[in-house]
Scaffold this motif. Structure first.
Motif, PDB file in Angstrom:
ATOM      1  N   GLN A  22      68.282  66.667 -11.469  1.00  0.00           N
ATOM      2  CA  GLN A  22      68.725  65.308 -11.780  1.00  0.00           C
ATOM      3  C   GLN A  22      68.984  64.504 -10.514  1.00  0.00           C
ATOM      4  N   ASN A  23      69.814  65.030  -9.632  1.00  0.00           N
ATOM      5  CA  ASN A  23      70.122  64.391  -8.357  1.00  0.00           C
ATOM      6  C   ASN A  23      69.349  65.057  -7.230  1.00  0.00           C
ATOM      7  N   CYS A  24      69.275  64.386  -6.082  1.00  0.00           N
ATOM      8  CA  CYS A  24      68.557  64.987  -4.968  1.00  0.00           C
ATOM      9  C   CYS A  24      69.150  64.556  -3.632  1.00  0.00           C
ATOM     10  N   ILE A  25      68.855  65.364  -2.618  1.00  0.00           N
ATOM     11  CA  ILE A  25      69.185  65.084  -1.230  1.00  0.00           C
ATOM     12  C   ILE A  25      67.867  64.965  -0.474  1.00  0.00           C
ATOM     13  N   ILE A  26      67.779  64.014   0.448  1.00  0.00           N
ATOM     14  CA  ILE A  26      66.568  63.800   1.231  1.00  0.00           C
ATOM     15  C   ILE A  26      66.832  64.219   2.672  1.00  0.00           C
ATOM     16  N   PHE A  27      65.993  65.102   3.192  1.00  0.00           N
ATOM     17  CA  PHE A  27      66.086  65.530   4.584  1.00  0.00           C
ATOM     18  C   PHE A  27      64.983  64.873   5.406  1.00  0.00           C
ATOM     19  N   ASP A  28      65.350  64.251   6.513  1.00  0.00           N
ATOM     20  CA  ASP A  28      64.421  63.757   7.540  1.00  0.00           C
ATOM     21  C   ASP A  28      63.271  62.903   6.996  1.00  0.00           C
ATOM     22  N   PRO A  29      63.577  61.704   6.507  1.00  0.00           N
ATOM     23  CA  PRO A  29      62.506  60.805   6.068  1.00  0.00           C
ATOM     24  C   PRO A  29      61.822  60.174   7.288  1.00  0.00           C
ATOM     25  N   LYS A  46      67.694  61.064  -8.836  1.00  0.00           N
ATOM     26  CA  LYS A  46      68.639  60.105  -8.274  1.00  0.00           C
ATOM     27  C   LYS A  46      69.072  60.589  -6.898  1.00  0.00           C
ATOM     28  N   PRO A  47      68.641  59.943  -5.811  1.00  0.00           N
ATOM     29  CA  PRO A  47      69.057  60.365  -4.475  1.00  0.00           C
ATOM     30  C   PRO A  47      70.545  60.101  -4.242  1.00  0.00           C
ATOM     31  N   LEU A  48      71.181  61.055  -3.554  1.00  0.00           N
ATOM     32  CA  LEU A  48      72.604  60.926  -3.245  1.00  0.00           C
ATOM     33  C   LEU A  48      72.863  60.651  -1.776  1.00  0.00           C
ATOM     34  N   ALA A  49      71.988  61.148  -0.899  1.00  0.00           N
ATOM     35  CA  ALA A  49      72.231  61.001   0.538  1.00  0.00           C
ATOM     36  C   ALA A  49      70.988  61.403   1.319  1.00  0.00           C
ATOM     37  N   ILE A  50      70.980  61.002   2.591  1.00  0.00           N
ATOM     38  CA  ILE A  50      69.957  61.415   3.551  1.00  0.00           C
ATOM     39  C   ILE A  50      70.633  62.249   4.625  1.00  0.00           C
ATOM     40  N   LEU A  51      70.130  63.449   4.850  1.00  0.00           N
ATOM     41  CA  LEU A  51      70.647  64.327   5.896  1.00  0.00           C
ATOM     42  C   LEU A  51      69.614  64.414   7.010  1.00  0.00           C
ATOM     43  N   LEU A  52      70.025  64.089   8.228  1.00  0.00           N
ATOM     44  CA  LEU A  52      69.134  64.141   9.384  1.00  0.00           C
ATOM     45  C   LEU A  52      69.430  65.396  10.202  1.00  0.00           C
ATOM     46  N   THR A  53      68.371  66.137  10.534  1.00  0.00           N
ATOM     47  CA  THR A  53      68.558  67.297  11.403  1.00  0.00           C
ATOM     48  C   THR A  53      68.722  66.869  12.849  1.00  0.00           C
ATOM     49  N   ASP A  64      65.789  53.741   7.335  1.00  0.00           N
ATOM     50  CA  ASP A  64      66.381  52.512   6.804  1.00  0.00           C
ATOM     51  C   ASP A  64      65.717  52.065   5.513  1.00  0.00           C
ATOM     52  N   ALA A  65      64.408  52.245   5.421  1.00  0.00           N
ATOM     53  CA  ALA A  65      63.705  51.844   4.200  1.00  0.00           C
ATOM     54  C   ALA A  65      64.211  52.627   2.996  1.00  0.00           C
ATOM     55  N   ILE A  66      64.377  53.930   3.160  1.00  0.00           N
ATOM     56  CA  ILE A  66      64.856  54.771   2.057  1.00  0.00           C
ATOM     57  C   ILE A  66      66.336  54.500   1.786  1.00  0.00           C
ATOM     58  N   ARG A  67      67.105  54.390   2.854  1.00  0.00           N
ATOM     59  CA  ARG A  67      68.545  54.146   2.697  1.00  0.00           C
ATOM     60  C   ARG A  67      68.805  52.827   1.968  1.00  0.00           C
ATOM     61  N   ASP A  68      68.070  51.794   2.344  1.00  0.00           N
ATOM     62  CA  ASP A  68      68.272  50.492   1.710  1.00  0.00           C
ATOM     63  C   ASP A  68      67.760  50.471   0.276  1.00  0.00           C
ATOM     64  N   TYR A  69      66.652  51.135   0.029  1.00  0.00           N
ATOM     65  CA  TYR A  69      66.057  51.122  -1.309  1.00  0.00           C
ATOM     66  C   TYR A  69      66.993  51.767  -2.331  1.00  0.00           C
ATOM     67  N   TYR A  70      67.581  52.892  -1.934  1.00  0.00           N
ATOM     68  CA  TYR A  70      68.429  53.626  -2.873  1.00  0.00           C
ATOM     69  C   TYR A  70      69.924  53.365  -2.668  1.00  0.00           C
ATOM     70  N   PRO A  73      73.986  56.862   1.645  1.00  0.00           N
ATOM     71  CA  PRO A  73      74.424  57.051   3.028  1.00  0.00           C
ATOM     72  C   PRO A  73      73.542  58.028   3.790  1.00  0.00           C
ATOM     73  N   ALA A  74      73.576  57.888   5.123  1.00  0.00           N
ATOM     74  CA  ALA A  74      72.861  58.806   6.016  1.00  0.00           C
ATOM     75  C   ALA A  74      73.873  59.539   6.883  1.00  0.00           C
ATOM     76  N   TYR A  75      73.566  60.807   7.164  1.00  0.00           N
ATOM     77  CA  TYR A  75      74.427  61.675   7.960  1.00  0.00           C
ATOM     78  C   TYR A  75      73.693  62.115   9.216  1.00  0.00           C
ATOM     79  N   ILE A  76      74.411  62.132  10.352  1.00  0.00           N
ATOM     80  CA  ILE A  76      73.841  62.644  11.597  1.00  0.00           C
ATOM     81  C   ILE A  76      74.969  63.178  12.467  1.00  0.00           C
TER      82      ILE A  76
END
Length: 208
Positions: A22-29, A46-53, A64-70, A73-76
């Motif tokens: 149902q929900n998802c996390i996105i790594f390194d777009p 439904k994306p919940l967050a972006i995690l950057l390695t 930014d495109a993914i963060r703004d679209y959904y 938040p992004a984590y680093i």
């Protein structure tokens, strides 16, 4: 936990979408945001967050495109928080001077190693510098899934000739943080195919 690997951009940087159905996390777009959006829409996630390695240009190009679209938040890691805003640090100024990358600041700064819970997802955050000073690896302990960024690859390790890189630091990170995980841990690298800790122990020439 389900996952899919989406290679993006000229360097075929792996973006991962990890979901619970149902929900998802996105790594390194890293690039090509429409590919990521299309996959997520197809699966009705439904994306919940972006995690950057880490913050090299090939891992942040679609941030930014993914963060703004959904509107997520992004984590680093704190050691590379400024890299998102600085093309000289993230490498885009050198490799793509006609299109330097300046992203918005991250919404959450990772300080030290920690357990990170977002919705129903929990990851242990390992500090794994060497490829870059703020490189982190995300480990889903229960499922034994490791998202290693450009620290560990199938049959190889991350390059250390970029800003803040160090071969000795990288190998120490791998030895003390990653190879101590269970042999059946699946490794999701920033480039190339998925592997396992056991396979890298047995066959990776850089770890012998």
């Amino acid at each position: 936990m389900k996952w899919t690997q989406i290679p993006l951009g000229p360097l075929q940087t792996n973006c991962y979408v990890v979901s619970d159905g149902q929900n998802c996390i996105i790594f390194d777009p890293g690039e090509e945001p429409q590919k990521i959006i299309q996959y997520i829409q197809t699966k009705k996630l439904k994306p919940l967050a972006i995690l950057l390695t880490h913050a090299h240009f090939d891992h942040i190009g679609a941030l930014d495109a993914i963060r703004d679209y959904y509107e997520i938040p992004a984590y680093i890691h704190e050691k590379e928080a400024k890299w998102l805003l600085d093309p000289a640090l993230n490498g885009s100024q050198k490799w793509f001077p006609e299109n330097p990358m300046r992203m918005k600041p991250a919404d959450h700064i990772l300080v030290n190693e920690q357990e990170l819970t977002i919705g129903g997802f929990t990851f242990e955050v390992f500090e794994t510098p060497g490829h870059s000073p703020g490189s982190v690896s995300y480990y889903a302990k229960e499922e034994r899934l490791l998202f290693s960024g450009d620290v560990l690859f199938q049959g190889s390790v991350g390059r250390t000739d970029l800003i803040g890189g160090s071969e000795s630091v990288l190998l120490k990170s791998i030895d003390t943080k990653l190879l101590t995980l269970s042999d059946d841990t699946i490794v999701f690298p920033g480039h190339g195919p998925v592997t396992t800790i056991l396979d890298e122990k047995n066959t990776n020439p850089f770890l012998r």
